[in-house]
Scaffold this motif. Sequence first.
Motif, PDB file in Angstrom:
ATOM      1  N   SER A  96      93.672  59.911  19.245  1.00  0.00           N
ATOM      2  CA  SER A  96      94.954  59.252  19.494  1.00  0.00           C
ATOM      3  C   SER A  96      94.824  58.225  20.604  1.00  0.00           C
ATOM      4  N   ALA A  97      95.578  57.137  20.480  1.00  0.00           N
ATOM      5  CA  ALA A  97      95.655  56.152  21.555  1.00  0.00           C
ATOM      6  C   ALA A  97      96.464  56.728  22.709  1.00  0.00           C
ATOM      7  N   GLY A  98      96.212  56.222  23.904  1.00  0.00           N
ATOM      8  CA  GLY A  98      97.005  56.656  25.049  1.00  0.00           C
ATOM      9  C   GLY A  98      96.138  57.196  26.164  1.00  0.00           C
ATOM     10  N   TRP A  99      96.804  57.736  27.173  1.00  0.00           N
ATOM     11  CA  TRP A  99      96.136  58.256  28.365  1.00  0.00           C
ATOM     12  C   TRP A  99      95.066  59.285  27.993  1.00  0.00           C
ATOM     13  N   GLY A 100      93.926  59.229  28.690  1.00  0.00           N
ATOM     14  CA  GLY A 100      92.869  60.214  28.504  1.00  0.00           C
ATOM     15  C   GLY A 100      92.572  60.996  29.763  1.00  0.00           C
ATOM     16  N   THR A 101      93.293  60.711  30.828  1.00  0.00           N
ATOM     17  CA  THR A 101      93.102  61.426  32.086  1.00  0.00           C
ATOM     18  C   THR A 101      94.455  61.832  32.646  1.00  0.00           C
ATOM     19  N   THR A 102      94.417  62.791  33.551  1.00  0.00           N
ATOM     20  CA  THR A 102      95.650  63.280  34.165  1.00  0.00           C
ATOM     21  C   THR A 102      95.286  63.983  35.466  1.00  0.00           C
ATOM     22  N   TYR A 103      96.050  65.000  35.844  1.00  0.00           N
ATOM     23  CA  TYR A 103      95.824  65.691  37.112  1.00  0.00           C
ATOM     24  C   TYR A 103      95.985  67.205  36.944  1.00  0.00           C
ATOM     25  N   GLN A 104      95.334  67.923  37.863  1.00  0.00           N
ATOM     26  CA  GLN A 104      95.579  69.351  38.042  1.00  0.00           C
ATOM     27  C   GLN A 104      96.331  69.481  39.356  1.00  0.00           C
ATOM     28  N   VAL A 105      97.459  70.170  39.323  1.00  0.00           N
ATOM     29  CA  VAL A 105      98.443  70.033  40.401  1.00  0.00           C
ATOM     30  C   VAL A 105      98.891  71.392  40.921  1.00  0.00           C
ATOM     31  N   GLN A 106      99.092  71.467  42.219  1.00  0.00           N
ATOM     32  CA  GLN A 106      99.851  72.579  42.755  1.00  0.00           C
ATOM     33  C   GLN A 106     101.318  72.278  42.463  1.00  0.00           C
ATOM     34  N   ARG A 107     101.931  73.118  41.658  1.00  0.00           N
ATOM     35  CA  ARG A 107     103.265  72.797  41.160  1.00  0.00           C
ATOM     36  C   ARG A 107     104.298  72.723  42.274  1.00  0.00           C
ATOM     37  N   ALA A 108     104.105  73.444  43.360  1.00  0.00           N
ATOM     38  CA  ALA A 108     105.066  73.333  44.457  1.00  0.00           C
ATOM     39  C   ALA A 108     105.171  71.878  44.904  1.00  0.00           C
ATOM     40  N   ASN A 109     104.010  71.225  45.061  1.00  0.00           N
ATOM     41  CA  ASN A 109     104.005  69.828  45.491  1.00  0.00           C
ATOM     42  C   ASN A 109     104.399  68.888  44.353  1.00  0.00           C
ATOM     43  N   PHE A 110     103.867  69.145  43.170  1.00  0.00           N
ATOM     44  CA  PHE A 110     104.112  68.254  42.033  1.00  0.00           C
ATOM     45  C   PHE A 110     105.592  68.185  41.688  1.00  0.00           C
ATOM     46  N   ASP A 111     106.235  69.336  41.586  1.00  0.00           N
ATOM     47  CA  ASP A 111     107.651  69.355  41.237  1.00  0.00           C
ATOM     48  C   ASP A 111     108.485  68.664  42.317  1.00  0.00           C
ATOM     49  N   ASP A 112     108.092  68.854  43.581  1.00  0.00           N
ATOM     50  CA  ASP A 112     108.811  68.200  44.672  1.00  0.00           C
ATOM     51  C   ASP A 112     108.643  66.682  44.602  1.00  0.00           C
ATOM     52  N   VAL A 113     107.428  66.221  44.277  1.00  0.00           N
ATOM     53  CA  VAL A 113     107.191  64.784  44.136  1.00  0.00           C
ATOM     54  C   VAL A 113     108.091  64.190  43.056  1.00  0.00           C
ATOM     55  N   LEU A 114     108.173  64.859  41.897  1.00  0.00           N
ATOM     56  CA  LEU A 114     109.001  64.346  40.807  1.00  0.00           C
ATOM     57  C   LEU A 114     110.487  64.356  41.185  1.00  0.00           C
ATOM     58  N   ALA A 115     110.934  65.460  41.785  1.00  0.00           N
ATOM     59  CA  ALA A 115     112.357  65.565  42.145  1.00  0.00           C
ATOM     60  C   ALA A 115     112.738  64.500  43.174  1.00  0.00           C
ATOM     61  N   ARG A 116     111.878  64.305  44.174  1.00  0.00           N
ATOM     62  CA  ARG A 116     112.172  63.286  45.187  1.00  0.00           C
ATOM     63  C   ARG A 116     112.111  61.884  44.578  1.00  0.00           C
ATOM     64  N   GLY A 117     111.222  61.693  43.600  1.00  0.00           N
ATOM     65  CA  GLY A 117     111.175  60.416  42.908  1.00  0.00           C
ATOM     66  C   GLY A 117     112.455  60.140  42.147  1.00  0.00           C
ATOM     67  N   ALA A 118     112.974  61.172  41.458  1.00  0.00           N
ATOM     68  CA  ALA A 118     114.243  61.012  40.744  1.00  0.00           C
ATOM     69  C   ALA A 118     115.380  60.721  41.713  1.00  0.00           C
TER      70      ALA A 118
END
Length: 413
Positions: A96-118
């Motif tokens: 499939s076309a599209g992204w082939g990389t991503t991240y492994q995340v501590q969800r405490a930080n990741f979810d906070d990053v997304l919420a603060r971004g919103a």
Amino acid sequence: MTYTVEKTEVLIIGAGPAGSVAAAMLRQRGRQVLMLEKQAFPRFSIGESLLPQSMEYIEAAGLLQDVVQAGFQYKNGAAFVHGDKRTGFDFRDKFSAGWGTTYQVQRANFDDVLARGAERMGTTLRFGDEVIAVEPGENPAVQVRRPDGSEYRIEASFILDASGFARLLPRLLQLESPSNFPVRGAIFCHVRDHIPADAEFDRNKILITTHPQHIDVWYWTIPFSNGCCSLGVVAEPSFFERYPGEDLDKLKAIVAEDPNLSRLLVNAEWAVLPVRRITGYSANVSSLWGPGYALLGNAGEFLDPVFSSGVTIAFKSAQLAADCLEKRFSGQVVDWEAEFAIPLRAGVKTFRRFVEAWYAGGFQKIIYHQQQQPEVRRMVCSILAGYAWDSKNPYVDDPSGRRLRVLEELCSA
């Protein structure tokens, strides 16, 4: 009793990945969004290894730079080990076309990053406020309790339930239905891994290890950028009861049964985050939407953690819901079944076929097969990378599962 009444266009319950991406997408389109989160962030959550498909939704929500700048562990694939058998998939080499990389995340930080971004994009975000009652309908409303015990009412044009495993609206509206998946559980913690430099281990990949004697028992090892790993084992609950002691004792004993993991973690400092257990996490609902509301991510359905599909499904549900709401607010009629539920469940069904084949052992025969056709391998890799909605992939456009079964038979011969 008289309550203060607030009004908003879209009320989102829960500030996890589904809620925050939906909020950001809606804010991009000028919608008024209020997002309530019962817990205080940052807080621990499971589901720490993202799939590349998820990056498409993060980017579309305008949150890509928030995530890129957070310093998470780069991820480009998945490695699998069963005894002396090893294989790996590089998500950049996929059908499939599209992204082939991503991240492994501590969800405490990741979810906070997304919420603060919103929130940065204009979402009104409140922590500690709990929805305790809901009134569905053309003009839905909820009753909310603040941390100090006082209550207020919110009237909205539409409600998105992104409450995750709390599954708020399914519980309040009696939407839950039994999952047809066997009951499984997971025991897990974070370890400071101190993996030896000469070990055969790629920190850019999640490691999935099958138990040496039990094909339906598996371990995850998810490396983070801070020198720690998330380590867990998944099995039916009766399997865990064979081992004495507390959950940490059980986890250590089960890990010790696999020689490869034992070598990797010989120097590990255990339980830098406390050991946890979840059981019976697979979930289903009678409907993913209703009058004035829709269910996002784990609030609707959750399969199994084996292929890390949960966050990707959550993001897909957010994108579909945001598109439907934009159409609704523009005065058009939305068919929530045809435009939200059916397309969302199409990808979930693809993941389900592969999850079921994993536990039955057939998919494990496929990935370890010695004579893999490169094009078929890339098709399988695309699904492992999260592209479960790419109908150009024959193994996605396979509602009966016939192609997957044929592939299993060929690899079993």
